[in-house]
Design a protein around this motif. Structure first.
Motif, PDB file in Angstrom:
ATOM      1  N   TYR A  27       0.880  -1.170   0.000  1.00  0.00           N
ATOM      2  CA  TYR A  27       0.000   0.000   0.000  1.00  0.00           C
ATOM      3  C   TYR A  27       0.915   1.217   0.000  1.00  0.00           C
ATOM      4  O   TYR A  27       1.447   1.616   1.033  1.00  0.00           O
ATOM      5  N   ALA A  28       1.116   1.785  -1.184  1.00  0.00           N
ATOM      6  CA  ALA A  28       2.064   2.890  -1.361  1.00  0.00           C
ATOM      7  C   ALA A  28       1.315   4.214  -1.320  1.00  0.00           C
ATOM      8  O   ALA A  28       0.496   4.495  -2.203  1.00  0.00           O
ATOM      9  N   VAL A  29       1.611   5.025  -0.323  1.00  0.00           N
ATOM     10  CA  VAL A  29       0.956   6.318  -0.134  1.00  0.00           C
ATOM     11  C   VAL A  29       2.013   7.415  -0.202  1.00  0.00           C
ATOM     12  O   VAL A  29       3.007   7.374   0.524  1.00  0.00           O
ATOM     13  N   ALA A  30       1.801   8.387  -1.095  1.00  0.00           N
ATOM     14  CA  ALA A  30       2.736   9.508  -1.261  1.00  0.00           C
ATOM     15  C   ALA A  30       4.158   9.000  -1.453  1.00  0.00           C
ATOM     16  O   ALA A  30       5.103   9.521  -0.877  1.00  0.00           O
ATOM     17  N   SER A  31       4.306   7.974  -2.272  1.00  0.00           N
ATOM     18  CA  SER A  31       5.602   7.346  -2.465  1.00  0.00           C
ATOM     19  C   SER A  31       5.824   6.981  -3.924  1.00  0.00           C
ATOM     20  O   SER A  31       4.976   6.326  -4.538  1.00  0.00           O
ATOM     21  N   ASN A  32       6.964   7.409  -4.450  1.00  0.00           N
ATOM     22  CA  ASN A  32       7.400   6.948  -5.768  1.00  0.00           C
ATOM     23  C   ASN A  32       8.653   6.097  -5.626  1.00  0.00           C
ATOM     24  O   ASN A  32       9.414   5.934  -6.567  1.00  0.00           O
ATOM     25  N   ALA A  33       8.865   5.584  -4.407  1.00  0.00           N
ATOM     26  CA  ALA A  33      10.067   4.813  -4.113  1.00  0.00           C
ATOM     27  C   ALA A  33       9.937   3.343  -4.504  1.00  0.00           C
ATOM     28  O   ALA A  33      10.920   2.605  -4.419  1.00  0.00           O
ATOM     29  N   LEU A  34       8.750   2.916  -4.922  1.00  0.00           N
ATOM     30  CA  LEU A  34       8.642   1.541  -5.400  1.00  0.00           C
ATOM     31  C   LEU A  34       9.413   1.359  -6.694  1.00  0.00           C
ATOM     32  O   LEU A  34      10.036   0.325  -6.917  1.00  0.00           O
ATOM     33  N   VAL A  35       9.361   2.348  -7.570  1.00  0.00           N
ATOM     34  CA  VAL A  35       9.991   2.218  -8.876  1.00  0.00           C
ATOM     35  C   VAL A  35      11.015   3.325  -9.089  1.00  0.00           C
ATOM     36  O   VAL A  35      12.222   3.100  -9.095  1.00  0.00           O
ATOM     37  N   ASN A  36      10.555   4.534  -9.230  1.00  0.00           N
ATOM     38  CA  ASN A  36      11.396   5.622  -9.716  1.00  0.00           C
ATOM     39  C   ASN A  36      12.576   5.941  -8.813  1.00  0.00           C
ATOM     40  O   ASN A  36      13.683   6.206  -9.274  1.00  0.00           O
TER      41      ASN A  36
END
Length: 802
Positions: free
Chosen positions: A473-482
């Protein structure tokens, strides 16, 4: 239901009518059209059906900083329910005790993000393969029911430790941000926890091995008392590091301080703040620091009285019990054990910094009192980033610049007397799942979670993980990919639905991370809900963030979305405690009053004053470690010895001297100009924090892109050998990935080094080559040895003309 005729944007399918109206709104605002005229005639104002019609008003509000390194005050002009202009802090300008909190261009340009046509507008579900970015609009009920059902199913099948909220700093307004999702998870039985950060991993872990604490910095008004300032890899003009840090350095310089900037790039700070720029090869800073120490030791420039009373491990006379025969710091510097004296000649071959420059700076720093060595964060985001942190702190110690006005202990250095800003006061609660992983190792927890232990992966709270990650559950996050390393590897992991079974992404835009979502949840901006914030690392103020405009389309605050999920999960009352966003802000104001800000008014009075900020004046700045300096016996440090540990017995006992030595050492990086990989990939690449963005936030803002375009910065020598000309598109690559982007040829970067500003949105073409300049297609997923942190500036590449 959506209109049959749709217009596809990166936000998915929206009606063509809505799309045209939203673009008309943006165009009208850009031209300064009055809401009572042009906007109504175009019908654009109908897009915000819930926005109340208001008279012209001005609201002072904290900037939606997105973890930029500062927290600034905006003066927002609202007309007819929409933001039409943004100015900066208009309080008196000459008050050093309570200075203006001036916004940068990112805050001033925020309307272009606020009214961007690609805002996520409705909940959506994936229709294609993960990563394709194909979605269809759905209702909020379907989106929330689907997400809640997935959370229940995976909890019941795998257990709570299979749930995960990743690191994310896209919002820090307390009621918006990833911490809100953590509270939801904790109410639901917990999830796999995290510790540390992408930004500060090594400096956060290494500093306490020297001082026992992170709180070794002074309030910044004391910087004005320094006579000599080294900005080592530090760029406050661009990345801020506390609002006004560059301002305080400017004032110190006006008062006579000499300022040196050591950096591979002639950064904005080198240009704006420094008397001298010293270019250095990336990853070799510890070698230069060691050579400076050699000069100080051999020329008897160290503060021997300070070392004898306040430090351990400097030489053989100070070794801790159980390590009497181990290598001391002096032994290492003089080469007593390894036969390699760390001379300026030795360091010049490694760093490219001329020996005479090293000698001069060593003498100046040792003899000009008080002096300040401030470490930036980029140089610790490297293969052995822990070493440079400790090396800088040791230089401060052996020159006696610790615990005195105008000095600086180096390391992370949060501010005295209380550690500084809280950042997030909103209570996330206690996590019933005790296992925590280093934030950078989440992909490992997806692939091999049950193999990860305290010994091999830095797991805390348990000896071994009992699960792999199954729901994100990714909230306010672009750290999964970018923002994570090795984007191509990460994308492959996330695309595999047998690994992660469900992904929900909650954001303002369809980011590269959002493209891998199963469910997209549209979040409103910080202007569209209530929030509150205090400073970024440094500062003595609280900024109110009242709701300025209504949330458009079907967007909701992160808090409201999590509250709706909580009700579906049966923990609604536990999550909200009966409070909405504004009531939580009122609760947070009360917490500030009980701690750092005893005079802060209640929320109603604060909001009615329209000041936007409440400050504690700093008339007499607190000095970091002053009480320790005054009486080390009465006020010992929280280290095992109670003193500054130049030699760490704790690190010595880990018995990993090649990677985790007991004294700070220069260690050649695993990707290096001196390694075999340099034959194929001869250029070092770095990815500095760029004025155009905050990490990846703002990358789609046209004004900022125009002012600071994404491009590769390259020295003329390196361009000439490749027959590359100004402005041409080039290919940058290594074994992990490739990209194409324009080149900016400039002498303001060291030969052999290229710079790709971090945060560009990963945009692969049909062959998988990134076309935007996302530096993380080139970075490695390997982690640092002690902090398990990210080494994302340790990169070797080749560049060729297309």
């Amino acid at each position: 239901m959506p209109d049959k005729k749709t217009h596809m944007t990166i936000a998915g399918a929206v009606s063509r009518r809505d799309f045209l109206k939203w673009n008309a709104l943006l165009a009208a605002l850009s031209a300064g059209a009055p809401a009572s005229g042009g906007l109504r005639r175009t019908g654009a104002a109908d897009m915000l059906a819930s926005v109340s019609r208001l008279e012209d008003r001005v609201v002072r509000v904290g900037c939606p900083s997105h973890n930029c390194g500062g927290k600034c005050l905006l003066k927002v002009h609202v007309r007819d329910g929409m933001i039409v202009r943004i100015d900066g802090d208009d309080r008196p300008t000459d008050d050093v005790a309570d200075p203006q909190l001036r916004p940068c261009v990112r805050g001033r340009a925020y309307r272009r993000r606020q009214y961007h046509p690609d805002r996520l507008k409705y909940p959506m579900k994936r229709t294609g393969k993960r990563g394709e970015g194909r979605f269809v609009r759905i209702s909020w009920d379907e989106a929330l029911d689907t997400t809640a059902a997935a959370m229940k199913r995976i909890r019941d099948t795998w257990g709570n430790s299979a749930l995960f909220v990743p690191y994310g700093t896209g919002s820090y307004s307390n009621t918006n941000g990833s911490h809100v999702a953590r509270r939801l998870m904790n109410c639901f039985g917990g999830c796999l926890g995290i510790y540390n950060s992408y930004s500060w991993a090594c400096i956060n872990i290494a500093t306490p091995y020297v001082y026992g604490t992170l709180q070794v910095g002074s309030q910044r008004q004391d910087w004005l008392n320094s006579k000599y300032i080294i900005m080592w890899g530090w760029n406050p003009s661009e990345m801020r590091d506390g609002t006004n840090s560059d301002y305080f350095i400017s004032l110190a310089r006006e008062r006579g301080a000499r300022v040196i900037c050591i950096d591979p790039r002639m950064s904005m700070s080198a240009v704006n703040l420094a008397d001298e720029w010293v270019p250095i090869r990336p990853g070799t800073d510890t070698a230069m620091m060691s050579a400076m120490a050699w000069v100080m030791i051999t020329e008897d420039l160290v503060d021997r009285a300070f070392i004898d009373r306040y430090c351990v491990g400097f030489d053989d006379s100070q070794m801790p019990r159980g390590a009497e025969d181990a290598e001391s710091y002096r032994d290492y510097i003089l080469g007593t054990r390894d036969g390699i004296p760390k001379t300026p000649d030795w360091a010049e071959r490694i760093t490219t910094v001329p020996r005479r420059t090293i000698i001069r700076i060593a003498r100046e720093y040792a003899l000009t009192k008080p002096a300040m060595l401030y470490q930036g964060y980029g140089m610790q985001r490297r293969a052995y980033g822990e070493q440079v942190v400790r090396a800088g702190a040791v230089l401060a110690a052996i020159t006696g610049n610790v615990g005195v006005s105008g000095g600086w202990a180096s390391g992370l250095a949060t501010q005295a007397p209380d550690g500084g800003p809280f950042w997030t006061v909103f209570p996330s609660g206690s996590n019933p799942v005790k296992a925590r992983i280093p934030v950078f190792l989440w992909t490992e927890a997806v692939l091999r979670g049950k193999e990860m232990t305290a010994a091999n992966a830095g797991i805390r709270g348990t000896d071994r993980l009992d699960n792999t990650i199954k729901l994100i559950y990714a909230v306010a996050s672009n750290a999964l990919v970018n923002q994570h390393s090795n984007v191509n590897r990460t994308a492959k992991i996330l695309a595999d639905e047998d690994l992660v079974e469900f992904i929900a992404v909650q954001d303002n835009f369809l980011t590269p991370t959002g493209r891998f979502a199963d469910i997209l949840l549209p979040a409103c901006t910080q202007f569209e809900t209530y929030g509150i914030e205090d400073g970024w690392k440094y500062g003595d103020e609280v900024l109110l963030m009242p709701q300025v405009v209504d949330a458009p389309f079907e967007t909701r605050s992160d808090y409201a979305i999590c509250a709706d999920l909580a009700r579906r999960l049966g923990v609604g009352e536990a999550f909200t405690e009966g409070r909405d966003e504004r009531e939580w802000v009122s609760w947070i104001v009360d917490r500030y009053r009980e701690t750092r800000f005893p005079d802060i008014p209640d929320l109603d009075s604060f909001e009615q004053s329209n000041r936007g900020v409440h400050s504690n004046r700093v008339e007499k700045p607190a000095i970091g470690l002053q009480s320790f300096r005054e009486d080390p016996d009465k006020n010992p440090l929280p280290t095992p010895s109670g003193k500054i540990e130049i030699f760490s017995k704790r690190l010595h006992d880990m018995n990993r001297p090649a990677e985790i030595p007991a004294v700070p050492k220069y260690i050649q990086e695993w990707e290096s100009p001196f390694g075999e990989e340099a034959e194929r990939f001869p250029l070092q690449a770095i990815g500095h924090h760029y004025m155009q963005r905050v990490h990846s936030t703002h990358d789609n803002v046209d004004w900022l892109n125009e002012a600071f375009p994404q491009r590769l910065f390259m020295n003329p020598r390196d361009a000439a050998t490749r027959n590359i000309r100004q402005g041409e598109r080039v290919r940058v690559y290594n074994d992990r990935g490739a990209m194409t982007l324009p080149v900016r040829i400039t002498p303001r970067i060291l030969p052999g080094v290229v710079d790709i500003p971090q945060g560009g949105w990963w945009t692969p073409d049909e062959n998988g080559t990134d076309t935007r300049g996302c530096v993380n297609v080139l970075t490695t997923e390997r982690w640092t040895p002690l902090a398990y942190g990210n080494p994302q500036h340790t990169i070797m590449v080749q560049v060729e003309k297309i």
